[in-house]
Design a protein around this motif. Structure first.
Motif, short mmCIF file in Angstrom:
data_model
loop_
_atom_site.label_atom_id
_atom_site.label_comp_id
_atom_site.label_asym_id
_atom_site.label_seq_id
_atom_site.Cartn_x
_atom_site.Cartn_y
_atom_site.Cartn_z
N PRO A 130 0.83 -1.21 0.00
CA PRO A 130 0.00 0.00 0.00
C PRO A 130 0.86 1.26 0.00
CG PRO A 130 0.18 -0.90 2.21
CD PRO A 130 0.90 -1.86 1.31
N HIS A 131 0.33 2.32 -0.60
CA HIS A 131 0.99 3.63 -0.53
C HIS A 131 0.15 4.52 0.38
CE1 HIS A 131 3.85 2.83 -3.82
NE2 HIS A 131 2.86 2.09 -4.31
N PHE A 132 0.53 4.58 1.64
CA PHE A 132 -0.19 5.47 2.56
C PHE A 132 0.18 6.91 2.22
CE2 PHE A 132 -0.31 1.56 5.11
CZ PHE A 132 -1.62 1.59 5.56
N ASP A 133 -0.79 7.82 2.36
CA ASP A 133 -0.48 9.23 2.13
C ASP A 133 0.49 9.72 3.20
OD1 ASP A 133 -2.04 9.85 -0.21
OD2 ASP A 133 -3.79 9.44 1.04
N VAL A 134 0.21 9.36 4.45
CA VAL A 134 1.10 9.77 5.55
C VAL A 134 1.28 8.60 6.51
CG1 VAL A 134 1.48 11.40 7.45
CG2 VAL A 134 0.17 12.14 5.45
N ILE A 135 2.53 8.34 6.87
CA ILE A 135 2.81 7.38 7.96
C ILE A 135 3.50 8.15 9.07
CG2 ILE A 135 4.07 5.33 8.69
CD1 ILE A 135 3.59 4.05 6.07
N HIS A 136 2.92 8.06 10.26
CA HIS A 136 3.52 8.70 11.43
C HIS A 136 4.25 7.64 12.25
CE1 HIS A 136 2.70 8.87 15.86
NE2 HIS A 136 3.60 9.80 15.72
N ARG A 137 5.49 7.94 12.60
CA ARG A 137 6.27 6.98 13.40
C ARG A 137 6.90 7.65 14.60
NH1 ARG A 137 9.82 4.75 8.70
NH2 ARG A 137 11.16 4.03 10.38
N GLY A 138 7.25 6.81 15.58
CA GLY A 138 7.96 7.28 16.77
C GLY A 138 9.31 6.60 16.81
N LEU A 139 10.06 6.90 17.84
CA LEU A 139 11.40 6.30 18.02
C LEU A 139 11.57 5.98 19.50
CD1 LEU A 139 14.14 5.83 16.41
CD2 LEU A 139 14.87 8.01 17.41
N GLY A 140 12.01 4.75 19.77
CA GLY A 140 12.26 4.37 21.16
C GLY A 140 13.68 4.74 21.58
N VAL A 141 13.94 4.73 22.88
CA VAL A 141 15.30 5.06 23.36
C VAL A 141 16.34 4.09 22.82
CG1 VAL A 141 14.73 6.33 25.48
CG2 VAL A 141 14.83 3.86 25.54
N ASP A 142 15.90 2.86 22.50
CA ASP A 142 16.83 1.86 21.96
C ASP A 142 16.91 1.94 20.44
OD1 ASP A 142 14.32 1.03 21.24
OD2 ASP A 142 14.43 -0.95 22.20
N GLY A 143 16.25 2.91 19.84
CA GLY A 143 16.30 3.06 18.38
C GLY A 143 15.20 2.32 17.65
N HIS A 144 14.28 1.65 18.38
CA HIS A 144 13.21 0.95 17.66
C HIS A 144 12.22 1.95 17.08
CE1 HIS A 144 10.57 1.21 21.33
NE2 HIS A 144 9.62 1.20 20.43
#
Ligand code: 6PG
Length: 239
Positions: A130-144
């Motif tokens: 799929p081509h999402f218009d927007v993907i929102h992501r976070g980042l964990g302290v371990d880089g995940h």
């Protein structure tokens, strides 16, 4: 890859929400509906509250999840629940536009069902992403990022759309979208705040590209239109 930093987490959250709303607005200027995939955790709550206040035509915006914990939707750990409280209910997003991951099912079943939902919604044949218009992501302290943790072979899975994963250090089963979907996104937005995230942010930007070690690098280095929203604390090691 662009990054912006703001004095407070609140300001970073509001700027991130404005950016997402503008990208969705652009997507809505065409004929079809817009698609947004969101992450969970605690950081984005304020951003979703701000996004809910934007004047978007929510009847044409479809919400998906980047990842989910294997818990029922009523659990305080549920990513669905957090987004329901902070965005879906306040913005009155119609139920038919909400495509949650069924965390209450066996994780493998939930992942399969989520893949089918995505394939049906986007009209995909086997092997298409799929081509999402927007993907929102976070980042964990371990880089995940998403539920792709350092060392996990899923960080190198460029075939599938989503999978179940057992996160050993949390003793938790989760369901997560996979790298090929992140790569295919039209826009990617990261929201990361707090001094404890500063080393992970620095590593994603400045360590040699190795997404198996730093999953946050997935797409950040090769994806299209990737923008990071940081507060000054999270950006403090960037210079
Ligand atoms: C989850 C998330 C996850 C999140 C990071 C950062 O289910 O936990 O989707 O990938 O983005 O863990 O979470 P925080 O921003 O709350 O630290």
């Amino acid at each position: 890859m662009h990054w912006h930093s703001y004095p407070t987490a609140q300001e970073a959250s509001e700027a991130c929400a404005t950016h997402i709303a503008m990208r969705l607005e652009d997507a809505l200027s065409g004929e079809g509906d817009a698609t947004l995939a969101v992450s969970g955790g605690e950081t984005p709550r304020r951003m979703f509250e701000a996004l809910a206040r934007s004047q978007l035509d929510w009847s044409r915006v479809h919400i998906f999840w980047v990842d989910e914990r294997a818990v029922p939707p009523t659990s305080p750990l549920s990513n669905y629940r957090m987004v329901e409280e902070s965005l879906i209910r306040p913005a009155r997003i119609p139920r038919r536009n909400v495509h949650r991951i069924a965390g209450e099912l066996h994780p493998e079943t939930a992942a399969q069902r989520y893949v089918q939902d995505i394939q049906e919604f986007f009209g995909l044949t086997e092997g298409e992403v799929p081509h999402f218009d927007v993907i929102h992501r976070g980042l964990g302290v371990d880089g995940h990022t998403a539920s792709l943790f350092p060392g996990d072979p899923l960080t190198e899975d460029h075939e599938r759309i989503a999978a179940a994963v057992y996160v050993e250090k949390l003793g938790q089963h989760r369901i997560t979208l996979l790298p090929s979907v992140f790569l295919a996104a039209r826009h990617t937005v990261f929201l990361v705040t707090g001094a404890e995230k500063a080393p992970a942010v620095r590593a994603v930007f400045h360590e040699p590209y190795n997404p198996k070690l730093y999953p946050g690098q997935t797409v950040s280095h090769h994806g299209r239109n990737v923008v990071w929203f940081l507060d000054d604390a999270a950006a403090s090691l960037m210079d």
